[in-house]
Design a protein around this motif. Structure first.
Motif, PDB file in Angstrom:
ATOM      1  N   PRO A 125       0.820  -1.219   0.000  1.00  0.00           N
ATOM      2  CA  PRO A 125       0.000   0.000   0.000  1.00  0.00           C
ATOM      3  C   PRO A 125       0.858   1.275   0.000  1.00  0.00           C
ATOM      4  O   PRO A 125       0.485   2.277  -0.601  1.00  0.00           O
ATOM      5  CB  PRO A 125      -0.801  -0.094   1.312  1.00  0.00           C
TER       6      PRO A 125
ATOM      7  N   LYS B 110      -5.411   2.496   2.050  1.00  0.00           N
ATOM      8  CA  LYS B 110      -5.931   1.696   3.160  1.00  0.00           C
ATOM      9  C   LYS B 110      -6.804   0.535   2.696  1.00  0.00           C
ATOM     10  O   LYS B 110      -6.893  -0.486   3.362  1.00  0.00           O
ATOM     11  CB  LYS B 110      -6.728   2.576   4.129  1.00  0.00           C
TER      12      LYS B 110
ATOM     13  N   GLU C 213      -4.762  -2.445   2.348  1.00  0.00           N
ATOM     14  CA  GLU C 213      -4.432  -2.971   3.681  1.00  0.00           C
ATOM     15  C   GLU C 213      -5.560  -3.878   4.170  1.00  0.00           C
ATOM     16  O   GLU C 213      -5.320  -4.973   4.664  1.00  0.00           O
ATOM     17  CB  GLU C 213      -4.276  -1.828   4.696  1.00  0.00           C
ATOM     18  N   TRP C 214      -6.781  -3.370   4.048  1.00  0.00           N
ATOM     19  CA  TRP C 214      -7.939  -4.140   4.516  1.00  0.00           C
ATOM     20  C   TRP C 214      -8.113  -5.430   3.726  1.00  0.00           C
ATOM     21  O   TRP C 214      -8.547  -6.443   4.263  1.00  0.00           O
ATOM     22  CB  TRP C 214      -9.208  -3.291   4.392  1.00  0.00           C
TER      23      TRP C 214
ATOM     24  N   TYR D 132      -5.788  -7.289   2.403  1.00  0.00           N
ATOM     25  CA  TYR D 132      -4.840  -8.257   2.963  1.00  0.00           C
ATOM     26  C   TYR D 132      -5.433  -8.919   4.196  1.00  0.00           C
ATOM     27  O   TYR D 132      -5.307 -10.128   4.401  1.00  0.00           O
ATOM     28  CB  TYR D 132      -3.526  -7.564   3.342  1.00  0.00           C
ATOM     29  N   ASP D 133      -6.074  -8.130   5.057  1.00  0.00           N
ATOM     30  CA  ASP D 133      -6.520  -8.654   6.348  1.00  0.00           C
ATOM     31  C   ASP D 133      -7.686  -9.638   6.244  1.00  0.00           C
ATOM     32  O   ASP D 133      -8.026 -10.280   7.223  1.00  0.00           O
ATOM     33  CB  ASP D 133      -6.883  -7.500   7.294  1.00  0.00           C
TER      34      ASP D 133
ATOM     35  N   PRO E  93      -3.424 -15.081   8.186  1.00  0.00           N
ATOM     36  CA  PRO E  93      -2.015 -14.723   8.441  1.00  0.00           C
ATOM     37  C   PRO E  93      -1.035 -15.747   7.855  1.00  0.00           C
ATOM     38  O   PRO E  93      -0.025 -15.372   7.263  1.00  0.00           O
ATOM     39  CB  PRO E  93      -1.942 -14.710   9.975  1.00  0.00           C
TER      40      PRO E  93
ATOM     41  N   LEU F  96      -0.584 -15.107   4.220  1.00  0.00           N
ATOM     42  CA  LEU F  96       0.162 -13.862   3.979  1.00  0.00           C
ATOM     43  C   LEU F  96       1.644 -14.011   4.313  1.00  0.00           C
ATOM     44  O   LEU F  96       2.505 -13.386   3.693  1.00  0.00           O
ATOM     45  CB  LEU F  96      -0.432 -12.714   4.800  1.00  0.00           C
TER      46      LEU F  96
END
Lengths: 243, 243
Positions: A25, A174, A177-178, A180-181, A185, A188
């Motif tokens: 990002p 952002k 970013e979101w 990815y979440d 984990p 990632l």
């Protein structure tokens, strides 16, 4: 062919991820910053088009091809070129060069000019973009069509105060970013992105309830960011296993 | 008196908040980056102390006095000085100068050297810090005592993938982001910080469930970041109403 503009950058510690690479990002924010620098350099800064025309540049789409991401402390060069434009859209490319001078990331992007008050796209004034020496074209370059997610996992995300930028909206970077979440984990930690197609459709404000929805199919993840059942952004990411 | 090191910085768009000022957590990251640059300049880079001694620098406390925060596109200067050290702690100051050369932010910080594997603080080797020309002192400088929060509001926070840095822990600057989010948007939109005292006690890892707890009493907010009932960081922030 538009005018080219190039600047260098060294990847600071606080912009690295667990892979010791630049946060993706942040790379998008950085690219945007470089395009602003070119505009300033050509005498048509973001401030000027805002004060003279009440207009702001907004990115609507990105497409990234990633050979590798810049690593911690690497001295990279970022080159940009406002390649072409039509009635509504401006197309701008970025190339990231690694410290050996090799191309490591290619980014294509689509910009529109928004009237600051009405938040509506306006026709690109030829005079305004003349300094970039971009080619005027008729064709509208279409990005990929994003299919609707059938059975996504859903990740509730709170908008942080520092997700907002000085426009009072959630900063573009952002959304990614979101996205990815919404992935595990473990996934990632073991994979890095190879291509990214990202489309923004609607701004997000302070206090919004945001869902990051994703479907992972092998090495391809599909993403939606939604608020109140409306899609704000979509993406398709192709991943590869870390070496 | 230690050796001073100064560098300049221009505040990019994507590091501004809704007040058109630098994001405060970013200012801390930036300060840290400048101290790393000084170390590199003096031949004792973070990489070198890691490879030669298996040590990493960790910040344990910050104290900030803010006249005003740098604004968007402002060209600031950041000066740092490793002022003094004792057996365990190194004290480093930062001064941020505005574009007219006036002091706008003063930061005092406390660093310790951590053994990378044991995660335990080690005694500061005189030889290692000699290049900074800091004064060796006996006294331990104590920060403020943070009182336990009696009846805080509690804000559940998810650790984002990009909250982690290349150490695999949550980056220091994120704690302050979370502290902000425990306050009401309305309060944050109308107030800016005047002093900040911030203490880190325990690192946070991927997958942690984080609570940001806060008590607001007039223009003073008290903060705790907790995981599993343990305090990871504490802060006290004095605010003032925006002009």
């Amino acid at each position: 062919m538009g005018k080219k503009y190039k600047t260098s950058y060294s990847v600071p510690f606080y912009e690295t991820d667990i892979n010791q690479q630049i946060k993706l990002p942040h790379l998008l924010s950085l690219a945007l910053q470089v395009s602003s620098q070119q505009s300033l350099d050509l005498g048509i800064s973001d401030d000027k088009i805002f004060s003279d025309y009440n207009l702001v540049w907004i990115v609507t789409e990105y497409k990234l091809d990633i050979v590798r991401l810049p690593h911690y402390a690497e001295k990279i060069e970022i080159e940009t070129e406002a390649v072409a434009y039509n009635k509504l859209f401006c197309y701008r490319d970025f190339i990231i060069y690694g410290e050996e001078g090799e191309k490591i990331v290619a980014i294509s992007s689509t910009f529109v000019l928004l009237d600051f008050d009405s938040r509506k796209a306006v026709q690109v004034p030829d005079g305004l973009v003349a300094p970039y020496e971009s080619e005027k074209i008729k064709k509208v370059q279409r990005g990929p069509r994003f299919q609707h997610l059938e059975n996504p996992t859903e990740h509730l995300t709170a908008v942080r105060f520092f997700d907002l930028d000085m426009n009072g909206h959630v900063n573009n970077s952002k959304y990614l970013e979101w996205m990815y979440d919404a992935l595990e984990p473990n996934f990632l930690n073991q994979h890095i992105p190879q291509t990214v197609a990202l489309k923004y459709t609607k701004e997000i404000h302070q206090g919004s309830t945001v869902y990051s929805r994703a479907e992972l199919d092998g090495l391809i993840s599909r993403h939606e960011i939604t608020t109140d059942g409306i899609i704000n952004a979509q993406a398709l990411i192709e991943w590869r296993k870390k070496d």
